[in-house]
Design an enzyme around this catalytic site. Structure first.
Site, mmCIF file in Angstrom:
data_model
loop_
_atom_site.group_PDB
_atom_site.id
_atom_site.type_symbol
_atom_site.label_atom_id
_atom_site.label_comp_id
_atom_site.label_asym_id
_atom_site.label_seq_id
_atom_site.Cartn_x
_atom_site.Cartn_y
_atom_site.Cartn_z
ATOM 1 N N CYS A 165 1.093 -0.797 0.247
ATOM 2 C CA CYS A 165 -0.270 -0.374 -0.409
ATOM 3 C C CYS A 165 0.675 1.165 0.082
ATOM 4 C CB CYS A 165 -1.230 -0.064 0.843
ATOM 5 S SG CYS A 165 -2.371 0.832 0.696
ATOM 6 N N HIS A 191 -3.567 -5.862 1.077
ATOM 7 C CA HIS A 191 -2.676 -6.583 2.234
ATOM 8 C C HIS A 191 -2.795 -7.461 3.114
ATOM 9 C CE1 HIS A 191 -2.498 -1.433 3.712
ATOM 10 N NE2 HIS A 191 -3.550 -1.633 2.720
ATOM 11 N N GLU A 231 -0.408 -8.628 5.520
ATOM 12 C CA GLU A 231 -0.394 -8.518 6.792
ATOM 13 C C GLU A 231 -2.308 -8.828 7.609
ATOM 14 O OE1 GLU A 231 -0.629 -5.589 4.965
ATOM 15 O OE2 GLU A 231 -0.185 -4.042 5.634
#
Lengths: 226, 86
Positions: free
Chosen positions: A87, A196, A198
């Site tokens: 990002c 994302h 994570e």
């Protein structure tokens, strides 16, 4: 020490802790890095996390690119150290010219936040080796300026060289050219990703655990390159 | 001490979609102003520089305009004016 993976915190980073948590879940040792430090400690790979940096004044990632820690990260990345930008981290990698192209305001001008289906287009990078090519995964996507753009020659080159890492499946969520969600450099050690992974490593807090292989991949790659 | 005022404009390249300019254009139409073919939104930087702006410093300024103030992948910069130069 091949399991030490640095995570940079910029003023405005939001996802540095989740990135560190994802590294730990994959079996690595997250090392906190500070944007203002000029010295890069002994790490085998680096993650530039999502969120914001320096208010994202001028353009997203434009000032972060000149942060003191970046000089050594760029030099080490050019030497082959794995770097993943997620990002805002992807935006910083493009501003740093480690990756081609740029990220601009979503074409519909709205901030987007949703679970996104993404297709892994290549496993030939340090960060996607543990996937299978063509695998579809669901991970969160949250951005205001996630539209990937580059000129046609660059886009053709990325596709021809197998450097498109991931594409959006279904409706293009932000106007990215050729539905590109992530790309890599020629060597495959630097990867930029708009969604994302994570946030998708634990069934308790994420929609899936589909993001975890990004973090196990780098540990696998580092072991293999010892 | 002498000062020099430099104005730098940064605009998206013509071929790059400008969603903000498009939204502003939409507002013009909603507010009854017809006939706007296009609106492009850019940035303007007004720099006040202390001391003499030598050729070397001007060259350094151009470098920063082309790296920090604009991203040459998507934007062009233009030095609009330099005032107060010796």
């Amino acid at each position: 020490m091949t399991s030490r993976i640095g995570v940079v915190t910029y003023p405005g980073s939001l996802d540095d802790r989740d990135a560190a948590r994802a590294i730990r879940a994959a079996g690595g040792d997250p090392i906190a890095l500070w944007h203002g430090d000029a010295d890069l400690p002994d790490v085998a790979a680096v993650i530039l996390p999502g969120g914001f940096s320096y208010g994202d004044y001028l353009r997203c990632g434009a000032i972060a690119r000149f942060a003191p820690i970046m000089e050594q990260i760029v030099a080490r990345a050019n030497d082959g150290m794995p770097v993943l930008g997620i990002c805002n981290g992807f935006q910083i990698l493009c501003e740093s010219h480690l990756l081609p192209g740029a990220l601009t305001r979503n074409d519909h001008l709205h901030f987007i936040c949703r679970d996104q289906t993404v297709r892994i287009e290549t496993t030939n990078t340090a960060w996607t080796a543990d996937f299978s090519a063509g695998q579809e995964i669901v991970i969160p996507l949250k951005n205001g300026e996630g539209g990937y753009i580059a000129d046609d020659a660059t886009l053709n080159m990325l596709e021809a060289e197998g450097r498109v890492v991931a594409t959006y499946v279904g409706t293009n969520p932000n106007g990215s050219r050729r539905a590109i969600a992530g790309i890599t450099n020629a060597r495959g050690n630097v990867v930029g990703l708009m969604p994302h992974p994570e946030h998708a490593i634990d069934a308790l807090t994420g929609p899936t655990t589909d993001g975890l292989p990004f973090f196990t991949s780098v540990l696998t790659s580092l072991l293999a390159s010892r | 001490m002498s000062e020099t005022r430099v104005v730098v404009e940064v605009m998206l390249k013509p071929e790059i979609l400008d969603p903000q300019g498009r939204a502003v254009k939409g507002a013009f139409a909603r507010l009854g102003f017809e006939g706007v073919a296009d609106i492009r939104q850019g940035k303007r930087f007004e720099l006040t520089i202390e001391g003499e702006l030598t050729a070397d410093r001007m060259a350094a300024l151009e470098t920063l305009a082309g790296t920090l103030l604009c991203n040459p992948v998507i934007e062009d910069y233009r030095i609009v004016s330099v005032e107060g130069a010796a």
